[in-house]
Design an enzyme around this catalytic site. Sequence first.
Site: not given
Length: 426
Positions: A156, A115-117, A70
Amino acid sequence: MGDTASAMMTAVREISVFGDAISYFNEAATLLDLEPGVRRLLTKPSRQIIFSIPFQRDNGELEVFTGYRVQYNFARGPAKGGIRFHPGVTLDEVTALAFWMTWKCAVVDLPFGGGKGGVTCDPSSLSVRELERITRRYAAELVEVVGPDKDVPAPDVGTTPQIMAWFMDTYSMHVRQHVPGVVTGKPLEIGGSRGRVEATGRGVSLVALAQMRRMGIEPREASIVIQGFGNVGSVAAQMFADAGCTIAAISDVTGGYYNAAGIDVAGALAYAQEHHSLDGYRGGDHITNEALLELPCDVLVPAALEKVLTLENASRVSAKLIVEGSNGPTTPDADRIFNSRGIVVIPDIVANAGGVTVSYFEWAQDRAGYFWKESEVNERLADVMLENFTKVSDLAQLRGVPLRTAAYMVAITRVVASMNIRGVYA
Ligand code: NAD
């Protein structure tokens, strides 16, 4: 609990984490008189990507996981945020975390969006080669949308510097160039930054000591309680001890360890390294993690899990200052109780921003091809953290609002200023 049930539980839990984040955003947006149109724009992600990750187990069996990325907001620069490998990852969770990253990057004035995934896999059940195959397929699927000027992932939950190395290698092979700046949190040998591992704990202690000065708490007379003795908690503990504070208690998943005369942090670290946890540690009396949060102390640092300070225990917390090392440790109900009781809270988006700040330094060093000494990294980290923390504290004082609200106000003001100057391409 089956996989689907546990995934649903995680989804419900995380949707409410997003709810908490939105509620803080809304409060600050109202105080800033944010136009409804801008508010609508900022509460929607720019881009959400979902794809399948087929991969072959070492025994030949074919499996399919789901991958997400995202990219929440690009107003201030490329998206920036970690990749989570966990069976319960959902689109909602990844979106919430990308939303959070937008404000965390802005509040410390980094030239990044949020952002992040994630990938719905359980890394503990995978071999090294299986993990590598999943990472490479995940990176290959994202080749067109990530890059040093587009979106810069990082580790993460469940991902490591080695996973970043495979990601960087896969991307570089696809674009036929050496591109270390496509991810941060890499091993030093391939363009990682000195000081990255310690950066979050270091940042936590820097802002805590600055706030203690404001509150007239003398470090040499201060008692500190820390929940979580992993990367963030143990480095923060060492920094507090170096500043002369007494570390009254530490904890990990095996429980809390209390010693009014002060925990020997170096000894506890050596013990945890040797035994892979604090289980059996004799440098303090064994207490529960719940009791640890309620110990009388000057500073409480939650640095383990989310939602540990709640409506149920907030009235029994007796710290003067809470510094959120972990993400989302305080529920909005608990936050209201702390505000009414005059307990100061340094919010996660400021307190634990040291990690993403040194990730920014890593990206800058990779792009320049010139690497800094650890002392330079630490000096610049202190500059960024303290300058922006001062802005947040000054605004909190000026407007008579808690530090959390002020932090969101500073972050939102910066993102909106960039959006306004750029205009809407429509
Ligand atoms: P870590 O895995 O290194 O350490 C986590 C610690 O929490 C360990 O000591 C573990 O034993 C303890 N823990 C686990 N379950 C627990 C429980 N039920 N009760 C008490 N303690 C428990 O993780 P970390 O990198 O130190 O991250 C800690 C928090 O900080 C997380 O919320 C993470 O998202 C956040 N954070 C980390 C970074 C970073 O750069 N590492 C950056 C920003 C935010």
